[in-house]
Design a protein around this motif. Sequence first.
Motif, PDB file in Angstrom:
ATOM      1  N   PHE A   1      -2.703  10.066   1.731  1.00  9.20           N
ATOM      2  CA  PHE A   1      -2.748   9.899   3.286  1.00  9.20           C
ATOM      3  C   PHE A   1      -2.222   8.275   3.282  1.00  9.20           C
ATOM      4  CE2 PHE A   1      -5.743  12.898   2.829  1.00  9.20           C
ATOM      5  CZ  PHE A   1      -5.670  13.732   3.977  1.00  9.20           C
ATOM      6  N   ASP A   2      -0.770   8.085   4.188  1.00 11.47           N
ATOM      7  CA  ASP A   2      -0.419   6.757   4.364  1.00 11.47           C
ATOM      8  C   ASP A   2      -0.413   6.398   5.872  1.00 11.47           C
ATOM      9  OD1 ASP A   2       0.810   4.425   4.338  1.00 11.47           O
ATOM     10  OD2 ASP A   2       2.718   5.275   3.606  1.00 11.47           O
ATOM     11  N   GLU A   3      -1.367   5.809   6.064  1.00 14.57           N
ATOM     12  CA  GLU A   3      -1.814   5.245   7.457  1.00 14.57           C
ATOM     13  C   GLU A   3      -1.770   6.521   8.398  1.00 14.57           C
ATOM     14  OE1 GLU A   3      -1.313   1.507   8.815  1.00 14.57           O
ATOM     15  OE2 GLU A   3      -0.466   0.658   6.930  1.00 14.57           O
ATOM     16  N   PRO A   4      -2.537   7.448   8.327  1.00 14.88           N
ATOM     17  CA  PRO A   4      -2.095   9.017   9.170  1.00 14.88           C
ATOM     18  C   PRO A   4      -2.437   8.790  10.551  1.00 14.88           C
ATOM     19  CG  PRO A   4      -4.493   9.119   7.809  1.00 14.88           C
ATOM     20  CD  PRO A   4      -3.564   7.765   7.475  1.00 14.88           C
TER      21      PRO A   4
ATOM     22  N   LYS B   1       0.680  -0.915  -0.025  1.00 17.28           N
ATOM     23  CA  LYS B   1       0.159  -0.086   0.094  1.00 17.28           C
ATOM     24  C   LYS B   1       0.884   1.294  -0.088  1.00 17.28           C
ATOM     25  CE  LYS B   1      -1.788  -1.073   3.830  1.00 17.28           C
ATOM     26  NZ  LYS B   1      -0.880  -2.437   4.333  1.00 17.28           N
ATOM     27  N   SER B   2       1.759   1.198   0.824  1.00 16.74           N
ATOM     28  CA  SER B   2       2.681   2.515   0.892  1.00 16.74           C
ATOM     29  C   SER B   2       3.576   2.822  -0.280  1.00 16.74           C
ATOM     30  CB  SER B   2       3.611   2.353   2.032  1.00 16.74           C
ATOM     31  OG  SER B   2       2.929   2.085   3.351  1.00 16.74           O
ATOM     32  N   THR B   3       4.252   1.750  -0.776  1.00 16.57           N
ATOM     33  CA  THR B   3       4.779   1.496  -1.923  1.00 16.57           C
ATOM     34  C   THR B   3       3.980   2.394  -3.055  1.00 16.57           C
ATOM     35  OG1 THR B   3       6.005  -0.317  -1.294  1.00 16.57           O
ATOM     36  CG2 THR B   3       6.076   0.302  -3.420  1.00 16.57           C
TER      37      THR B   3
HETATM   38 MG   LIG Z   1       2.676   1.004   4.928  1.00 13.69          MG
END
Ligand SMILES: [Mg+2]
Lengths: 270, 279
Positions: free
Chosen positions: A188-191, A68-70
Amino acid sequence: MRESLGCGHVLGHDAQPEGDAWMQTDQPIIRIRNLDKYYDAFQALKNINLDVHQGERIVICGPSGSGKSTLIRCINRLEEHSAGQVFVDGVELSDETRDIRAVRQEVGMVFQQFNLFPHLTVLENLTIGPIRVRKMSRPDAEAKARLYLDRVHIPEQADKYPAQLSGGQQQRVAIARSLCMEPRVMLFDEPTSALDPEMINEVLDVMVELAESGMTMICVTHEMGFARKVADRMVFMEKGEIIEVAPPAQFFTNPASARCRMFLDQILEH
Amino acid sequence: MAAATVDISPPRPQRRLTLRKLFASRSLSVALYALVLWLIVRTALTGAEAMGYDWQWYRIPGYLFSLTDDGFQLGEIGYGLLASLGLSGLSFLIAILLGLLVALLRLSGLVVGGAVALIFLEVVRNIPLLVLLYLFYYVLGPIFGLGRYGASILCLGVFHAALVSEIFRAGINSVARGQWEAASSIGMTRAQAYRHIILPQSVRFMLPPLTGELVNTVKSSAIVSVVGVAELTTVGRNIISETYLSFEIWFTVAAIYLVVTVCISAFASFLESRYAVSN
Ligand SMILES: [Mg+2]
Ligand SMILES: Nc1ncnc2c1ncn2[C@@H]1O[C@H](COP(=O)(O)OP(=O)(O)O)[C@@H](O)[C@H]1O
């Protein structure tokens, strides 16, 4: 819709009419085509395809390590993809993209660990981008910063340093810092993952308000209450692949894939 | 019973901790320092007396400065000190600029830049300072038309740039990766990120070792006396060759270096504490 975003969305967009024309042709603001990402031999993303249109809210979920982050970091090129194409506002991201910085100004990013600048006050955190990157005058930048601090409900913290704020306040400052650049898309990355439970809602509230104002958003989060409330589409990822894309109503009640159902059962249990 | 067994073990590490704290404390270090210094001076004095050395301390102040009708005037040693400070200051400035350049080259990710920086570091670090000075003065000097002063400043600058660049590199690397990402994500260039985000944060990590390196520069500047640059050490040697006041002069010169370096360190800790407060 863009008027409701508040001040100055014209900034950096002299060609706003063109933007509207582009809405009519319905070209997606983010277009991802057959995207692969390798870390050495390890494939972190496999043949990702995703279009995001102006004003859409996408929520991406999936187990840890699923990419997901990637994926969202490929959208502002914090990670370089290995194959396939990423377009932001019609501009393809590649080594040859002359002005990757122009693209990044259109794409705001909020990180799990806030990543505020610890040596600058809250106000300076918010104005440094507009002043240095957008070449805005200091008074204008400060006025804008105060406006967005107001929008994230911490106008009184302007002169503090990040370390003097709670986690929830820091994350709201980070959101305001991104908004000060007047981006057209927010990532938003797991804010809320790094926050104490009692601070999660103050951040989610700000994000809901942002969604309601019409901002295009791509959120990686496991906050399913938030997802139900704002998502236009849910994206489920596993092992570097998009397994399922569905509107929330269908996604939560009747997901097509068994893996997605299992994942939902796991996180909704808690 | 349980309470008793718990009571027995903890005191030991605690006492060791306080002892260590005592040894780390400033007042004790100063006291120890003074004691050792006093022992050395005493031994020297008794030794000198045994040699029948004729102490003439009264002649020393005149070499430092004089107060005449014309007002305050620096003596030979006073000018030597100024020359040493100027020499060290300029050398350190070169070391900072060159060191920053080398550090940025190494961090640039450019293959050629990294290689150039690495070769520079290895060469400079593996040549003794004295030999490097001879190289600058006897070889590069004539080639590039450097005088003894120019050659000395460049030599010291280059020599200390190697260490300074490592200090910069470590300082820059100690700033969290997320800071780079945040700066990039708001569209900053690499140069802007360095200038506004990374370097200001790494100053905190770099200040103590940089101070140490400035102190080292002041100390190693004495070596340029071998090529006859007029600075504190050279002046001292010249005075001795005329007056044979070797004990007094060398004590004085050493004390002056000591005072200068202690002042630099004190100023640095003052800066550090101010930075800590503002953060
Ligand atoms: Mg991540
Ligand atoms: N810089 C990197 N180098 C090597 N592997 C990485 C790197 N970043 C992420 N990965 C790997 O890629 C996969 C996806 O990571 P990530 O996108 O962070 O997952 P998620 O955000 O869904 O938890 C993980 O297996 C992770 O170990």
